[in-house]
Write a protein that holds these residues in place. Structure first.
Motif, PDB file in Angstrom:
ATOM      1  N   PRO A  69       0.815  -1.212   0.000  1.00  0.00           N
ATOM      2  CA  PRO A  69       0.000   0.000   0.000  1.00  0.00           C
ATOM      3  C   PRO A  69       0.850   1.264   0.000  1.00  0.00           C
ATOM      4  O   PRO A  69       1.817   1.383   0.740  1.00  0.00           O
ATOM      5  CB  PRO A  69      -0.800  -0.130   1.305  1.00  0.00           C
ATOM      6  N   GLY A  70       0.477   2.194  -0.853  1.00  0.00           N
ATOM      7  CA  GLY A  70       1.163   3.472  -0.924  1.00  0.00           C
ATOM      8  C   GLY A  70       2.233   3.560  -1.987  1.00  0.00           C
ATOM      9  O   GLY A  70       2.620   4.656  -2.388  1.00  0.00           O
ATOM     10  N   ASP A  71       2.721   2.423  -2.480  1.00  0.00           N
ATOM     11  CA  ASP A  71       3.812   2.457  -3.453  1.00  0.00           C
ATOM     12  C   ASP A  71       3.457   3.249  -4.707  1.00  0.00           C
ATOM     13  O   ASP A  71       4.229   4.077  -5.183  1.00  0.00           O
ATOM     14  CB  ASP A  71       4.192   1.035  -3.872  1.00  0.00           C
ATOM     15  N   LEU A  72       2.285   2.960  -5.261  1.00  0.00           N
ATOM     16  CA  LEU A  72       1.923   3.606  -6.521  1.00  0.00           C
ATOM     17  C   LEU A  72       1.693   5.103  -6.319  1.00  0.00           C
ATOM     18  O   LEU A  72       2.004   5.907  -7.196  1.00  0.00           O
ATOM     19  CB  LEU A  72       0.684   2.940  -7.111  1.00  0.00           C
ATOM     20  N   THR A  73       1.159   5.463  -5.165  1.00  0.00           N
ATOM     21  CA  THR A  73       0.994   6.885  -4.873  1.00  0.00           C
ATOM     22  C   THR A  73       2.344   7.564  -4.715  1.00  0.00           C
ATOM     23  O   THR A  73       2.529   8.712  -5.122  1.00  0.00           O
ATOM     24  CB  THR A  73       0.154   7.077  -3.603  1.00  0.00           C
ATOM     25  N   GLU A  74       3.311   6.868  -4.131  1.00  0.00           N
ATOM     26  CA  GLU A  74       4.658   7.426  -4.003  1.00  0.00           C
ATOM     27  C   GLU A  74       5.267   7.722  -5.368  1.00  0.00           C
ATOM     28  O   GLU A  74       5.974   8.724  -5.547  1.00  0.00           O
ATOM     29  CB  GLU A  74       5.551   6.465  -3.231  1.00  0.00           C
ATOM     30  N   ALA A  75       4.994   6.856  -6.329  1.00  0.00           N
ATOM     31  CA  ALA A  75       5.480   7.110  -7.686  1.00  0.00           C
ATOM     32  C   ALA A  75       4.856   8.385  -8.248  1.00  0.00           C
ATOM     33  O   ALA A  75       5.535   9.202  -8.880  1.00  0.00           O
ATOM     34  CB  ALA A  75       5.172   5.928  -8.597  1.00  0.00           C
ATOM     35  N   ILE A  76       3.553   8.577  -8.011  1.00  0.00           N
ATOM     36  CA  ILE A  76       2.882   9.785  -8.475  1.00  0.00           C
ATOM     37  C   ILE A  76       3.473  11.016  -7.801  1.00  0.00           C
ATOM     38  O   ILE A  76       3.706  12.047  -8.440  1.00  0.00           O
ATOM     39  CB  ILE A  76       1.361   9.701  -8.206  1.00  0.00           C
ATOM     40  N   GLN A  77       3.719  10.923  -6.495  1.00  0.00           N
ATOM     41  CA  GLN A  77       4.333  12.046  -5.805  1.00  0.00           C
ATOM     42  C   GLN A  77       5.686  12.399  -6.414  1.00  0.00           C
ATOM     43  O   GLN A  77       6.045  13.572  -6.529  1.00  0.00           O
ATOM     44  CB  GLN A  77       4.520  11.707  -4.321  1.00  0.00           C
ATOM     45  N   THR A  78       6.437  11.370  -6.796  1.00  0.00           N
ATOM     46  CA  THR A  78       7.769  11.604  -7.352  1.00  0.00           C
ATOM     47  C   THR A  78       7.694  12.283  -8.708  1.00  0.00           C
ATOM     48  O   THR A  78       8.476  13.203  -8.994  1.00  0.00           O
ATOM     49  CB  THR A  78       8.542  10.276  -7.455  1.00  0.00           C
ATOM     50  N   VAL A  79       6.757  11.880  -9.549  1.00  0.00           N
ATOM     51  CA  VAL A  79       6.667  12.534 -10.861  1.00  0.00           C
ATOM     52  C   VAL A  79       6.189  13.976 -10.704  1.00  0.00           C
ATOM     53  O   VAL A  79       6.555  14.844 -11.509  1.00  0.00           O
ATOM     54  CB  VAL A  79       5.762  11.757 -11.846  1.00  0.00           C
ATOM     55  N   ILE A  80       5.393  14.248  -9.667  1.00  0.00           N
ATOM     56  CA  ILE A  80       5.001  15.633  -9.406  1.00  0.00           C
ATOM     57  C   ILE A  80       6.220  16.454  -9.026  1.00  0.00           C
ATOM     58  O   ILE A  80       6.380  17.616  -9.430  1.00  0.00           O
ATOM     59  CB  ILE A  80       3.926  15.691  -8.312  1.00  0.00           C
ATOM     60  N   LEU A  81       7.113  15.846  -8.269  1.00  0.00           N
ATOM     61  CA  LEU A  81       8.331  16.538  -7.843  1.00  0.00           C
ATOM     62  C   LEU A  81       9.255  16.850  -9.009  1.00  0.00           C
ATOM     63  O   LEU A  81       9.837  17.932  -9.088  1.00  0.00           O
ATOM     64  CB  LEU A  81       9.091  15.690  -6.822  1.00  0.00           C
ATOM     65  N   ILE A  82       9.406  15.898  -9.930  1.00  0.00           N
ATOM     66  CA  ILE A  82      10.451  16.041 -10.945  1.00  0.00           C
ATOM     67  C   ILE A  82       9.924  16.465 -12.305  1.00  0.00           C
ATOM     68  O   ILE A  82      10.725  16.809 -13.190  1.00  0.00           O
ATOM     69  CB  ILE A  82      11.249  14.727 -11.105  1.00  0.00           C
ATOM     70  N   GLY A  83       8.617  16.451 -12.526  1.00  0.00           N
ATOM     71  CA  GLY A  83       8.077  16.763 -13.847  1.00  0.00           C
ATOM     72  C   GLY A  83       8.286  18.206 -14.259  1.00  0.00           C
ATOM     73  O   GLY A  83       8.531  19.087 -13.431  1.00  0.00           O
ATOM     74  N   ASP A  84       8.206  18.446 -15.557  1.00  0.00           N
ATOM     75  CA  ASP A  84       8.310  19.817 -16.071  1.00  0.00           C
ATOM     76  C   ASP A  84       7.206  20.678 -15.469  1.00  0.00           C
ATOM     77  O   ASP A  84       6.076  20.235 -15.292  1.00  0.00           O
ATOM     78  CB  ASP A  84       8.146  19.828 -17.600  1.00  0.00           C
TER      79      ASP A  84
END
Length: 522
Positions: A476-491
């Motif tokens: 639980p939470g892994d996939l949301t962590e990925a989303i958080q990371t792309v928010i951090l690094i995305g253009d």
């Protein structure tokens, strides 16, 4: 994510902050389930300084004006300046003692536009005229007298609203939102802009639509009606982003804020989304928002009968619950940086053999700074956490940055970054001709395809057969962590065209998770 029957990698930095709204399926007058108080160590996704809704962050610095020229010449209209807000001043019942908020006029404009939008959309989707709210939209705050209508009770207190953040009440057909200076919505607006509150209210308006369409009379799990309301909110956000809302224009930062708002109101880890009052994980909620944003409100109507798949949110054993689902940050066999590279090599070796392409596998090496990386062709962003040396098959981990992400977001922030590094090597092995942003987004998709195969079969949500030698599973939470990371690094802006915006990267990652490898380009 975990190894050999342990399933660490949970949402660490983003403890659930709220569960807004919700009407239990089949109970037209019931309010939201109780929100969970934020954890003391909950953190926020860092964003640039707040800019006005509809503004371009690259053009918000005040320009120097020459008084000699402005005295005689009217300035030309600035195409980057958002148009004046258009609103019905009575769209919100502010009461008689409301403290002024910077976002008040924006919310008036948002609710005016929601009314205008549904006037047109509802007859098209449901074949009947849209009827406005019989009640009103109320701002709740500590200073307000006891003039909020009750929802199954004689009256609603501010403490009631603070508990639920925002809710729609079918009995009385009204919406109430928390306007207190110490409330979550005020905090969201301060950190990410007023678009976050507008999207929350668009979600609540979605429940009013369900009341009119009869959806709330059906025996549906709460998460299904919540999913549709998230979708409706995404469809309205797309309208604002596309310039179709008079006076409102969402920028890329505002759309990004919408994704953040979905994550902020996810279900607590360890709780099934199918329990009464369930809203979905951050990954689930972002997905529903994106379906509406990309497909419009018509795409949302069918979600009641064909809902989007849900991702695991329950711990599977006591050890996982005790650990909170986090793997140890280390390079040992049973530690995060040991078992993830091993599983990625196994997965891609199997997949590429099936496609008659060789994959020699990669190794992971740690570096504390870029000057420790000896590589002439480094692919990726080492400063963001990891990058591939295309010449020697080594992924270099920026260990200080990776540890920071591990602590602030969770261990799958690191797992995601390793996944995209491996995906770049896979594209090279397969002879991919993709370049630039398109290639980066395809790496997001390929990473999602890998993740799909390590979702536990016992979840009953997205079961995927795994070879017996694959001993890694997401938690639980892994996939949301990925989303958080792309928010951090995305253009930041859609015109940057380097890594893809948070919205684009999220969509690409979700495509791989839900559609598997066949959904990506290889």
């Amino acid at each position: 994510m975990g190894f050999a029957g342990r399933f660490p990698l949970t949402l660490l930095g983003f403890a659930v902050l709220a569960t807004s709204c919700a009407v239990s399926a089949g109970v037209r007058t019931e309010r939201a389930d109780q929100i969970v108080s934020p954890a003391d160590d909950a953190t926020f996704i860092p964003v640039p300084d707040t800019v006005p809704v509809g503004s371009d962050p690259a053009t918000t610095d005040p320009a120097t004006t020459d008084p000699a020229t402005t005295a005689t010449t009217d300035p030309a209209p600035d195409p980057t300046t958002p148009p004046p807000l258009e609103f019905d001043p009575d769209a919100i019942d502010f009461g008689i003692a409301k403290p002024a908020r910077e976002y008040d006029e924006f919310l008036l404009a948002a609710l005016t536009d929601l009314q205008r939008w549904w006037d047109g959309e509802y007859p098209t989707l449901y074949g009947a005229p849209f009827t406005p709210l019989e009640g009103n939209v109320y701002a709740a705050y500590p200073e307000r007298p006891d003039d909020l209508p009750g929802c199954g009770t004689p009256r609603t207190t501010y403490d009631d609203v603070r508990e639920f953040v925002a809710f729609y009440c079918g009995q009385g057909d009204f919406v109430v939102y928390d306007d207190g200076a110490d409330g979550l919505l005020f905090e969201l607006a301060a950190n990410f802009g007023p678009a976050t509150i507008g999207i929350v209210l668009a979600h609540e308006f979605g429940h009013a639509i369900q009341q009119r369409s009869g959806a709330l009379n059906r025996s549906l799990p709460t998460v299904i009606t919540e999913q549709q309301a998230d979708c409706f909110a995404g469809a309205w956000a797309s309208r604002a982003a596309g310039g179709e809302s008079p006076g409102l224009r969402f920028s890329d930062l505002d759309v990004r804020a919408g994704l953040i708002a979905m994550i902020k109101v996810e279900d607590p880890l360890g709780v099934s989304q199918l329990t009464p009052g369930g809203h979905g994980s951050g990954f689930d909620r972002v997905g529903a928002f994106q379906v509406g944003f990309q497909g419009g409100a018509a795409q949302c109507v069918g979600l009641l009968d064909q809902p989007l798949p849900l991702t695991p949110n329950q711990f599977r054993d006591l050890d996982e619950r005790r650990s909170g689902g986090d793997a140890v940050f280390g390079f040992g066999e049973n530690e995060l940086l040991g078992f993830i590279p091993d599983d990625l090599n196994r997965y891609w070796d199997i997949e590429l053999q099936d496609r008659f392409t060789e994959f020699d596998g990669l190794t992971l090496e740690s570096a504390a700074a870029s000057d420790e990386v000896a590589c002439d062709r480094l692919v990726g962003q080492f400063d963001l956490g990891a990058a591939l040396c295309a010449d020697d098959g080594v992924v270099y981990l920026n260990e200080p940055k990776a540890l920071e992400l591990y602590r602030e977001v969770g261990d799958f922030a690191v797992g995601y970054l390793l996944g995209v590094s491996w995906a770049e090597a896979v594209q090279a092995s397969a002879g991919s001709t993709l370049t630039g942003e398109e290639r980066v987004l395809n790496a997001d998709c390929l990473t999602g395809a890998w993740v799909q195969t390590v979702i536990p079969e016992t979840s009953g949500l997205l079961p995927q057969p795994r070879p017996e030698e694959r001993t890694v599973s997401v938690s639980p939470g892994d996939l949301t962590e990925a989303i958080q990371t792309v928010i951090l690094i995305g253009d930041i802006g859609s015109d940057d065209d380097q890594l893809g915006t948070a919205f684009e990267k999220t969509a690409a990652f979700r495509l791989g998770v839900l559609g598997g490898l066949d959904a990506c380009t290889l």
